[in-house]
Design a protein around this motif. Sequence first.
Motif, PDB file in Angstrom:
ATOM      1  N   ALA A   8       1.985   4.657  -3.264  1.00 31.29           N
ATOM      2  CA  ALA A   8       2.388   4.514  -4.662  1.00 31.29           C
ATOM      3  C   ALA A   8       3.726   5.217  -4.908  1.00 31.29           C
ATOM      4  O   ALA A   8       4.589   4.702  -5.621  1.00 31.29           O
ATOM      5  N   THR A   9       3.900   6.366  -4.297  1.00 30.00           N
ATOM      6  CA  THR A   9       5.150   7.111  -4.457  1.00 30.00           C
ATOM      7  C   THR A   9       6.309   6.349  -3.834  1.00 30.00           C
ATOM      8  O   THR A   9       7.390   6.256  -4.427  1.00 30.00           O
ATOM      9  N   GLN A  10       6.109   5.786  -2.654  1.00 38.28           N
ATOM     10  CA  GLN A  10       7.160   5.001  -2.008  1.00 38.28           C
ATOM     11  C   GLN A  10       7.522   3.790  -2.858  1.00 38.28           C
ATOM     12  O   GLN A  10       8.694   3.443  -2.989  1.00 38.28           O
ATOM     13  N   LYS A  11       6.541   3.153  -3.458  1.00 37.78           N
ATOM     14  CA  LYS A  11       6.779   1.989  -4.323  1.00 37.78           C
ATOM     15  C   LYS A  11       7.633   2.396  -5.522  1.00 37.78           C
ATOM     16  O   LYS A  11       8.571   1.696  -5.893  1.00 37.78           O
ATOM     17  N   LYS A  12       7.327   3.553  -6.115  1.00 36.67           N
ATOM     18  CA  LYS A  12       8.106   4.031  -7.258  1.00 36.67           C
ATOM     19  C   LYS A  12       9.556   4.305  -6.853  1.00 36.67           C
ATOM     20  O   LYS A  12      10.486   4.003  -7.595  1.00 36.67           O
ATOM     21  N   ILE A  13       9.743   4.883  -5.674  1.00 36.19           N
ATOM     22  CA  ILE A  13      11.088   5.182  -5.190  1.00 36.19           C
ATOM     23  C   ILE A  13      11.869   3.894  -4.965  1.00 36.19           C
ATOM     24  O   ILE A  13      13.027   3.776  -5.374  1.00 36.19           O
ATOM     25  N   ILE A  14      11.240   2.909  -4.342  1.00 34.55           N
ATOM     26  CA  ILE A  14      11.901   1.625  -4.088  1.00 34.55           C
ATOM     27  C   ILE A  14      12.262   0.942  -5.396  1.00 34.55           C
ATOM     28  O   ILE A  14      13.378   0.441  -5.556  1.00 34.55           O
ATOM     29  N   ASP A  15      11.334   0.952  -6.351  1.00 42.13           N
ATOM     30  CA  ASP A  15      11.603   0.346  -7.661  1.00 42.13           C
ATOM     31  C   ASP A  15      12.770   1.044  -8.359  1.00 42.13           C
ATOM     32  O   ASP A  15      13.628   0.389  -8.959  1.00 42.13           O
ATOM     33  N   ALA A  16      12.818   2.370  -8.275  1.00 36.70           N
ATOM     34  CA  ALA A  16      13.900   3.133  -8.906  1.00 36.70           C
ATOM     35  C   ALA A  16      15.238   2.830  -8.241  1.00 36.70           C
ATOM     36  O   ALA A  16      16.255   2.687  -8.925  1.00 36.70           O
ATOM     37  N   MET A  17      15.238   2.706  -6.915  1.00 37.20           N
ATOM     38  CA  MET A  17      16.471   2.398  -6.200  1.00 37.20           C
ATOM     39  C   MET A  17      16.989   1.014  -6.570  1.00 37.20           C
ATOM     40  O   MET A  17      18.201   0.807  -6.700  1.00 37.20           O
TER      41      MET A  17
END
Length: 51
Positions: A8-17
């Motif tokens: 979930a954290t990786q998904k949030k980071i990718i979405d933010a990028m």
Amino acid sequence: MESHKTTATQKKIIDAMEKVYENLIEFKKKKNSDLVVMENGKIARIKPTSL
């Protein structure tokens, strides 16, 4: 071969990028400023009108 699951954290980071990228392109278009990137080991300038 192990399959890689996105946390979930990786998904949030990718979405933010992705959002940062979109905002950068929008900013460069507004300011009519070249986007400077690295292509094949060399610095390249991309005109905002081509994006």
